[in-house]
Design a protein around this motif. Structure first.
Motif, short mmCIF file in Angstrom:
data_model
loop_
_atom_site.label_atom_id
_atom_site.label_comp_id
_atom_site.label_asym_id
_atom_site.label_seq_id
_atom_site.Cartn_x
_atom_site.Cartn_y
_atom_site.Cartn_z
N THR A 236 0.83 -1.21 0.00
CA THR A 236 0.00 0.00 0.00
C THR A 236 0.86 1.25 0.00
O THR A 236 0.58 2.21 -0.72
CB THR A 236 -0.91 0.02 1.25
OG1 THR A 236 -1.57 -1.24 1.33
CG2 THR A 236 -1.93 1.12 1.17
N LEU A 237 1.95 1.25 0.78
CA LEU A 237 2.83 2.42 0.85
C LEU A 237 3.46 2.68 -0.52
O LEU A 237 3.61 3.83 -0.93
CB LEU A 237 3.93 2.21 1.89
CG LEU A 237 3.51 2.35 3.34
CD1 LEU A 237 4.72 2.18 4.26
CD2 LEU A 237 2.87 3.71 3.59
N ILE A 238 3.83 1.61 -1.23
CA ILE A 238 4.45 1.79 -2.54
C ILE A 238 3.47 2.44 -3.52
O ILE A 238 3.85 3.25 -4.35
CB ILE A 238 4.95 0.43 -3.08
CG1 ILE A 238 6.17 -0.02 -2.26
CG2 ILE A 238 5.32 0.51 -4.55
CD1 ILE A 238 6.64 -1.40 -2.57
N LEU B 297 1.25 4.61 -2.74
CA LEU B 297 0.86 5.94 -2.26
C LEU B 297 0.92 7.05 -3.31
O LEU B 297 -0.04 7.79 -3.46
CB LEU B 297 1.74 6.35 -1.07
CG LEU B 297 1.15 6.20 0.32
CD1 LEU B 297 2.09 6.79 1.35
CD2 LEU B 297 -0.19 6.90 0.40
N PRO B 298 2.04 7.18 -4.05
CA PRO B 298 2.12 8.31 -4.97
C PRO B 298 0.97 8.36 -5.98
O PRO B 298 0.63 9.43 -6.47
CB PRO B 298 3.45 8.09 -5.69
CG PRO B 298 4.26 7.34 -4.72
CD PRO B 298 3.30 6.44 -4.00
N SER C 270 -2.10 8.01 -5.32
CA SER C 270 -3.28 8.67 -4.78
C SER C 270 -2.96 10.07 -4.26
O SER C 270 -3.78 10.67 -3.58
CB SER C 270 -3.90 7.81 -3.67
OG SER C 270 -2.92 7.42 -2.77
N VAL C 271 -1.77 10.56 -4.58
CA VAL C 271 -1.41 11.92 -4.19
C VAL C 271 -1.46 12.80 -5.43
O VAL C 271 -0.91 12.44 -6.47
CB VAL C 271 0.00 11.93 -3.57
CG1 VAL C 271 0.45 13.35 -3.30
CG2 VAL C 271 0.03 11.11 -2.30
N PHE D 62 7.36 6.62 -8.90
CA PHE D 62 7.83 5.62 -7.94
C PHE D 62 7.20 4.23 -8.11
O PHE D 62 7.91 3.23 -8.17
CB PHE D 62 7.55 6.19 -6.54
CG PHE D 62 8.17 5.44 -5.40
CD1 PHE D 62 9.52 5.57 -5.12
CD2 PHE D 62 7.40 4.61 -4.61
CE1 PHE D 62 10.08 4.91 -4.05
CE2 PHE D 62 7.96 3.95 -3.54
CZ PHE D 62 9.30 4.09 -3.27
#
Lengths: 285, 296
Positions: B114-116, B118-119, B121-122, B168
């Motif tokens: 999920t952290l990977i 992240l970009p 959804s930003v 990323f």
């Protein structure tokens, strides 16, 4: 029993494959350096504002309008994309017609075309003197430089998300289900609306959420076509840029924080929908 | 397939019945195809056509003249430079992340994935903003950087950082499902035959994933060269120095220099078309190796 207790306490399950430490080390350091430190900087700066300042900045009328426009147009565009995305996916999966391969490849254009290019191209088309805009302006319909223009740009950027989530699930539909429905006396419309579409619902929802999330944050394709009138057609990302140019960092930070909180809530919902659909239908959407 | 065999055994009249019962009326079919084609024309084909038409509005001569402008040339150079730095960085990261996530079972794996993502959804603008907050003159690091003469914002390093942030997840996302599907048995076989870890990766894993990897790099590169929002926030728009091609398009367009803006835009549109063609070729030839091709 001992193996089981051991695995409960182990960080990872044993494996003969080497390189776990190196791979995870590279991954974590890169993730922390590039993503987590910058993002936590934003969190830190917005918490340093203090609650009352933050609240005042976040509830500024221009900010609220910009957020409303961003989320509202993204919602409408995602709805449009659900309707046309499902039709497009259906046509691509079920029918044969000349040029199908090219159209299938074209669906990914919004992923590949830089947003600024999409923005100026759509503006040129839908401006009152453009190819399509000039046909509509005698009818009194204005698309570019109004919130409708924002929706058009967001339909463009969001389209592949819906098509590409729904299409593979449609390909997996078992023909026998339709045959069973037909033998039981359902007409074609009933088969599609009561048997096929409900099975697609999780994929459609995921596609909707992805298109919506992308639309909320979109900047490049929107700013050219929007007209950017404060309170009317000014999106939240543009307002962040405007505040930055005024060196009003607190306001930019507050708007960004509000957008991020809502976006992360949506990401959480997407993941929950995916988990639910996998449990229910046995395949990921 | 089994199903096809049973229907072919029954009489042709039956097959015809099944076909009629499980397909739409011809009129409905043509309406749906018509709707889909109109939609694709209005939203995908015409915008693309408009780019080329506007660029060639005053003939190919002027098209070439505006492209040979030194500022445009500098923008092309900067775009290539940024992609050449950002794409390999995310390539290495993508392989490392996929290796850790796909080949091992460990706690917190889902959270890491999920952290990977992240970009994605930003908002691109926020992706730029976080670097302004980190390195700007009002930040903690800002004064220290200034006193040491290190320029990150409004310079190439900032543009590279923002691009790396935005691109990323691309390679990792493509490789993780693919490598999960392939499992670890090939690597285990190689290791049991005495290959070292690097040999296993180089001669067993890499050939297995090369087309999926290329696919991820392709998408990563398209985004790296075309990124607008994030780069726009950190670039400072210094002409001939910190303008990438998409920023150059914006500047020319806002100056009402439409032919030049669309001329630079055609280069980016060509990049998009080449990306799409390569992507379709990879999907056609190596669909088994491109696990996530349909799930961006």
């Amino acid at each position: 029993m001992t193996a089981r207790t051991a695995s409960l306490w182990q960080f990872r399950q044993p494996s003969v494959i080497p390189g776990f430490g190196l791979a995870l080390g590279v991954t974590l350091s890169w993730l922390i350096l590039i993503i987590l430190i910058p993002l936590s900087g934003l969190a830190w700066r917005s918490s340093a504002l203090g609650w009352s300042t933050f609240w005042a900045l976040a509830t500024d009328q221009r900010t609220i309008n910009a957020l409303r426009i961003s989320f509202g147009t993204a919602f409408v565009a995602a709805l449009v994309n659900v309707v046309f995305g499902v039709i497009l996916a259906w046509v691509l999966v079920r029918y044969r017609f000349p040029g199908k391969r090219i159209i299938d490849a074209m669906v990914d254009l919004p992923f590949a075309l830089p947003t600024a290019v999409a923005g100026i191209a759509l503006t040129t088309l839908y401006a009152p003197n453009g190819w399509i805009g000039s046909l509509l302006s005698p009818l009194g319909i204005k698309i570019a430089f109004t919130p409708i223009g924002i929706v058009f740009a967001l339909v463009f950027v969001g389209l592949p998300f819906v098509v590409r989530t729904v299409q593979p699930i449609m390909e997996e539909i078992d023909k026998e289900v339709e045959e069973a429905a037909a033998t039981l006396g359902a007409n074609r419309f009933q088969t599609i609306s009561r048997v096929l579409l409900p099975g697609l619902a999780p994929a459609v929802l995921t596609g909707f959420a992805l298109a919506f999330a992308r639309g909320v944050g979109e900047y490049g394709s929107v700013i050219f076509i929007a007209g950017n009138l404060p309170y009317i057609s000014e999106i939240a990302p543009l307002l962040i840029v405007i505040r930055l140019e005024e060196f009003n960092y607190p306001a930019a930070t507050a708007i960004a924080a509000v957008m991020l909180i809502i976006s992360f809530a949506m990401l959480l919902i997407i993941n929950m929908i995916q988990a639910w659909s996998r449990r229910r239908y046995g395949y990921g959407a | 397939m089994a199903h096809d065999a049973t229907t072919s055994q029954t009489s042709s009249g039956n097959t015809e019945l099944v076909r009629v019962a499980t397909s739409e009326h011809r009129l409905a079919r043509y309406t749906l195809i018509g709707l889909a084609l109109c939609f694709v024309a209005l939203f995908l084909v015409l915008p693309l056509a408009a780019v080329f038409r506007e660029a060639l509005r005053n003939g190919p001569g002027e098209f070439l003249t505006v492209l040979s402008d030194p500022e445009t040339f500098a923008a092309i150079e900067l775009t290539l430079l940024v992609a050449v730095i950002a794409v390999p960085l995310n390539l290495v990261f993508g392989i490392a992340a996929a290796w850790a996530i796909a080949k091992f079972e460990f706690k917190g794996k889902a959270f890491l994935t999920t952290l990977i993502d992240l970009p994605f959804s930003v908002s691109p603008v926020i992706s730029g903003l976080v670097f302004v907050l980190l390195f700007g003159s009002h930040s903690l690091l800002g004064p220290w950087l200034q006193s040491h003469g290190i320029q990150i914002l409004f310079a190439v390093p900032g543009i590279v950082l923002a691009t790396v942030f935005v691109t990323f997840p691309f390679v990792a996302r493509e490789l993780i499902p693919l490598m999960q599907e392939q499992g670890t048995s090939d690597e285990e076989a190689a290791l049991s035959l005495g290959a070292s870890g690097w040999q296993t990766f180089w001669y067993v894993t890499l050939p297995n994933i090369k087309w999926g990897l290329l696919y991820g790099v392709l998408l990563c590169n398209a985004r790296a060269m075309g990124e607008f929002g994030a780069v726009s926030v950190v670039s400072g728009h210094i002409r001939g120095l910190t303008n990438t091609m998409p920023l150059q398009v914006e500047i020319l367009y806002n100056e009402y220099n439409f032919v030049a803006a669309f001329a630079v835009a055609t280069l980016l549109a060509l990049l998009a078309l080449v990306t799409l063609v390569l992507k379709s070729l990879l999907e056609m030839k190596y669909s088994a190796q491109i696990a996530a091709s349909r799930r961006h």
